[in-house]
Design an enzyme around this catalytic site. Sequence first.
Site, short mmCIF file in Angstrom:
data_model
loop_
_atom_site.label_atom_id
_atom_site.label_comp_id
_atom_site.label_asym_id
_atom_site.label_seq_id
_atom_site.Cartn_x
_atom_site.Cartn_y
_atom_site.Cartn_z
N HIS A 111 -51.66 -25.74 7.43
CA HIS A 111 -50.61 -24.75 7.15
C HIS A 111 -50.53 -23.68 8.23
O HIS A 111 -49.44 -23.21 8.58
CB HIS A 111 -50.84 -24.12 5.79
N HIS A 142 -45.29 -28.13 -1.38
CA HIS A 142 -44.95 -29.45 -1.95
C HIS A 142 -43.54 -29.45 -2.53
O HIS A 142 -42.80 -30.43 -2.36
CB HIS A 142 -45.98 -29.86 -2.99
N ASP A 184 -47.16 -32.01 3.90
CA ASP A 184 -47.28 -30.56 4.09
C ASP A 184 -46.46 -30.07 5.28
O ASP A 184 -45.83 -29.01 5.22
CB ASP A 184 -48.76 -30.18 4.32
N HIS A 192 -50.63 -37.02 3.31
CA HIS A 192 -50.44 -35.71 2.67
C HIS A 192 -50.24 -34.62 3.72
O HIS A 192 -49.45 -33.69 3.52
CB HIS A 192 -51.61 -35.35 1.75
ZN ZN Z 1 -50.47 -30.05 0.45
#
Ligand code: ZN
Length: 310
Positions: free
Chosen positions: A265, A79, A242, A238
Amino acid sequence: MWQKTISQVVSCSGVGVHTGERISLTLRPSAKNSGISFIRTDVTHKNNVVPAKWNYVVDTHHSTTIGNKDSITVGTVEHVMAALHAQGVNNVIVELSGPEVPIMDGSAAPFIFLIECAGIVTQNAQREILHILNQVEVSLGDGRYIGIMPSDGFSLSLDHDFKGRCGRSVEHYEMHDLEGNFKAELARARTFGFYEDAQKLWSSGLAKGGSLSNAVVISEDGVMNPEGLRYDNECVRHKALDVIGDLYLAGHPIQGAVYGKNVGHCLNNKLLQAIFEKKDAWTLTYSPSPEYFQENRPMIAAARVIHSAI
Ligand code: ZN
């Protein structure tokens, strides 16, 4: 065009979502060509510096963790990296008093505010851009994938399919100008999870700092946060935040069109690994040259057609 750092030292503090510890974060200006590094001030007997680079990523479960050869790690870097990416900051030191970046409200907005409080200065050196020349795509073989194609700017097109879980279906988000849109469209989008999964994490001793004050939590009855959602499609926004944070671990801003479905991720880091493994997929340039676009116009037009069909 030019490298940037912040004008002055700024700090904030908050809870680490995984450890539940209170952690201070300090941003310090750094010299041109120095890049972004995290420093663990609580570690004094080992090398406490971890460069913010894709090849230092050591874990991608729930968040992105980077680590050095002394096994000193920094968790949840994405973030603050997204905020630095969006603000065009190339060189900065991120000092932490503990093992992870504080989660704040689960979004990048507090870090955007922090960088704006510090102010941004231009440095006397041109910034390099990671220019995508050929398509690269990675998938996990279960319908989750992320890819990037040549483009004359940075753009993002993402889908997130909840497959009906807790009554939620598909969310879509796309963006065509990072620096112009990030603050209004993405910065406030919070991390999210399902109540059922959160209970499992808590019973395993994980996500100790996680709460309704730093995450959107979804149950069978809907969104549990009393204030509701900040955007109708806050979850996929969101995911986009990311991606923007994780891809800045390339060490350079990227010029390319990113697309994906149910990204996370792990996929974001696999994409960087795949790009750097494929020598003909990228080049570093100071700015897009008009000659490049003249020479490659048919290929870029074809990439746009494929992209819009996905
Ligand atoms: Zn995140």
